[in-house]
Design a protein around this motif. Structure first.
Motif, mmCIF file in Angstrom:
data_model
loop_
_atom_site.group_PDB
_atom_site.id
_atom_site.type_symbol
_atom_site.label_atom_id
_atom_site.label_comp_id
_atom_site.label_asym_id
_atom_site.label_seq_id
_atom_site.Cartn_x
_atom_site.Cartn_y
_atom_site.Cartn_z
ATOM 1 N N UNK A 282 40.184 26.214 40.637
ATOM 2 C CA UNK A 282 38.954 25.643 41.145
ATOM 3 C C UNK A 282 37.881 26.694 41.327
ATOM 4 N N UNK A 283 36.659 26.226 41.552
ATOM 5 C CA UNK A 283 35.534 27.147 41.700
ATOM 6 C C UNK A 283 35.720 28.059 42.912
ATOM 7 N N UNK A 284 36.236 27.509 44.013
ATOM 8 C CA UNK A 284 36.449 28.323 45.202
ATOM 9 C C UNK A 284 37.476 29.411 44.965
ATOM 10 N N UNK A 285 38.574 29.064 44.293
ATOM 11 C CA UNK A 285 39.612 30.054 43.989
ATOM 12 C C UNK A 285 39.091 31.121 43.039
ATOM 13 N N UNK A 286 38.341 30.713 42.018
ATOM 14 C CA UNK A 286 37.770 31.679 41.075
ATOM 15 C C UNK A 286 36.869 32.673 41.799
ATOM 16 N N UNK A 287 36.051 32.165 42.714
ATOM 17 C CA UNK A 287 35.172 33.046 43.466
ATOM 18 C C UNK A 287 35.935 34.043 44.312
ATOM 19 N N UNK A 288 37.028 33.598 44.930
ATOM 20 C CA UNK A 288 37.841 34.499 45.748
ATOM 21 C C UNK A 288 38.547 35.547 44.891
ATOM 22 N N UNK A 289 39.037 35.156 43.723
ATOM 23 C CA UNK A 289 39.683 36.124 42.835
ATOM 24 C C UNK A 289 38.705 37.201 42.393
ATOM 25 N N UNK A 290 37.423 36.848 42.284
ATOM 26 C CA UNK A 290 36.426 37.828 41.857
ATOM 27 C C UNK A 290 36.182 38.915 42.900
ATOM 28 N N UNK A 291 36.728 38.741 44.116
ATOM 29 C CA UNK A 291 36.625 39.806 45.114
ATOM 30 C C UNK A 291 37.335 41.075 44.643
ATOM 31 N N UNK A 292 38.315 40.916 43.739
ATOM 32 C CA UNK A 292 38.953 42.098 43.154
ATOM 33 C C UNK A 292 37.945 42.952 42.400
ATOM 34 N N UNK A 293 36.933 42.317 41.839
ATOM 35 C CA UNK A 293 35.894 43.022 41.088
ATOM 36 C C UNK A 293 34.783 43.528 42.001
ATOM 37 N N UNK A 294 34.403 42.713 42.969
ATOM 38 C CA UNK A 294 33.237 43.052 43.790
ATOM 39 C C UNK A 294 33.577 43.887 45.019
ATOM 40 N N UNK A 295 34.813 43.759 45.517
ATOM 41 C CA UNK A 295 35.183 44.504 46.711
ATOM 42 C C UNK A 295 34.959 46.010 46.591
ATOM 43 N N UNK A 296 35.425 46.650 45.500
ATOM 44 C CA UNK A 296 35.206 48.100 45.376
ATOM 45 C C UNK A 296 33.741 48.508 45.339
ATOM 46 N N UNK A 297 32.854 47.634 44.855
ATOM 47 C CA UNK A 297 31.435 47.989 44.803
ATOM 48 C C UNK A 297 30.834 48.078 46.195
#
Length: 455
Positions: A282-297
């Motif tokens: 789902x869109x909510x899950x996809x957004x949360x998974x993207x924290x792997x990409x955005x968290x380090x920034x």
């Protein structure tokens, strides 16, 4: 200013999560859907150079309030749009409003906070811009999952409305005479060239790369670009100070920053749609998974400041690009059954490469020029970064559309994403090579530049 600023990048990466739902709900084609992100980002990048001059001519407060009001109005119109053409049109205007609000607001902050307080204020401003970009997919995913895609535009517009009401209390400053004339020719040529490139890239997969109209578009973009360079070299007050690019150290830092956003931001925009359309989350899950990409920034910029005390900046920049390139190459291993564990390595590496240089490159680039040229250097640095980001989104979108049969679904989307990973890794190789080559060219240390410019 901080409250409004966080919403501007939010509607770039946040809207990316909503693209599959927008396409389905409005019955839009792929190119029309891509313009929802590309149009806003293109006008945002293109009009920064013009609205900065307008702030000097018409007044900082007036440009900030006008831009913010336009951003709010277009956000509401986007949430109410009943067809993709209207949505694309108001998103184009929204980018203009965001550009005016950013440049006018930055000028207000510069005037309001002297000395060390100015550095702290702009540090907070950069943090808000980074937070909006980083957490956009997560926030957008939750909004789409619980309120629908229209909330991705309505909620930022609501936040910006609160900022607009607060901004009405900003005192009216005494009108100062303009510090420079507006370079209308340079602004028009730059804007036209960038928008033409984006239009050609978005429409090429559907029209065909050999279509006469597409070829004519490339010719027009090249002509506008050549004209822009010619005008800026002769202008007394150029809208973009291209002469700064003759400073090899400044050029190397700008190249590094451009390389990293070309990799990071397209993945922020298109990975959510892949996870939703192919992986099936789902869109909510996809957004949360993207924290792997955005968290380090968000987490790593403070680390880079400590590392920079002992490691030369060029070494950090090249190392960050290499790390980012390895992550991009690992994107070619993502498939329909990939979960958070499989996404961790490629996304964390790309995010870490960007986070290691966030803010560091900006400061070092400005340190390489004379103090009186700091404003022009900052403007050119941000413009080159945003323009590169915008073109990167359009190029990746064109590759995905062409190789997936204009569907962005199924096995074709997976194959196209793998090609994108390899291409982005190649961009990192070229970027690292360019940074090394430029850093080895000698340039005199400008008078007044800080010692850190030697790093």
């Amino acid at each position: 200013m901080l409250l409004s600023t966080v919403t501007f990048p939010l509607t770039i990466t946040g809207a990316s999560v909503a693209l599959p739902d927008i396409r389905t709900d409005l019955g839009a084609g792929l190119a029309g859907t891509q313009w929802v992100v590309n149009g806003y980002n293109a006008t945002f990048a293109a009009f920064l150079v013009v609205t900065g001059s307008l702030a000097d001519l018409l007044g900082r407060r007036r440009v900030y309030l006008t831009g913010l009001a336009l951003y709010v109005a277009t956000g509401v119109a986007s949430a109410l749009a009943g067809n993709v053409l209207l949505l694309d049109a108001v998103r184009l205007l929204g980018g203009v409003g965001a550009a005016a609000a950013v440049t006018g607001g930055a000028a207000l902050l510069s005037a309001a906070f002297p000395g060390p307080a100015r550095s702290r204020a702009f540090g907070l401003l950069g943090t808000m811009l980074g937070a909006g970009l980083a957490f956009g997919p997560s926030i957008g995913g939750l909004l789409v999952a619980h309120l629908g895609w229209r909330a991705v535009f309505a909620v930022p517009a609501g936040i910006a409305t609160c900022a607009l009401l607060l901004a009405l209390a900003i005192p009216r400053p005494a009108q100062q005479p303009p510090t420079r004339r507006i370079d209308w020719a340079g602004g028009a040529l730059f804007t036209g060239a960038l928008l033409t490139v984006i239009a050609v890239l978005v429409e090429s997969p559907d029209a065909g790369f050999g279509n006469p109209v597409v070829i004519a578009g490339w010719v027009l973009a090249a002509a506008l670009g050549v004209g822009f360079v010619a005008v800026e070299r002769r202008a007394d007050a150029p809208v973009v100070e291209l002469r700064l690019l003759t400073n090899p150290r400044f050029a190397s830092y700008a190249t590094a920053a451009a390389t990293l956003v070309i990799v990071l931001v397209p993945l922020l925009v298109y990975l959510p749609s892949y996870l939703i359309s192919v992986t099936g989350v789902g869109a909510g899950t996809a957004g949360l998974w993207l924290l792997l990409l955005t968290g380090p920034t968000v987490l790593l910029p403070t680390v880079s400041g400590l590392v920079a005390r002992w490691v030369p900046t060029v070494a950090i920049a090249v190392g960050a690009i290499v790390v980012c390139g390895v992550g991009a190459l690992l994107v070619s291993r993502i498939g329909p059954h990939t979960g958070p564990a499989g996404l961790a390595a490629p996304l964390i590496l790309v995010g870490a490469g960007t986070g290691l240089t966030q803010g560091l490159l900006d400061g070092r680039a400005i340190d390489t020029v004379r103090p009186e040229a700091a404003g022009a250097a900052s403007g050119l640095f941000q413009t080159s970064r945003l323009a590169s980001e915008t073109i990167g989104i359009a190029v990746v979108g064109a590759i995905l559309a062409a190789l997936s049969g204009d569907r962005l679904a199924g096995a074709g989307y997976t194959r196209a994403l793998h090609v994108v990973g390899v291409v982005l890794a190649g961009v990192c190789v070229a970027g690292a090579t360019g940074v090394l080559a430029l850093s080895r060219r000698r340039a005199p240390i400008p008078s007044g530049a800080t010692q850190t410019s030697r790093c």
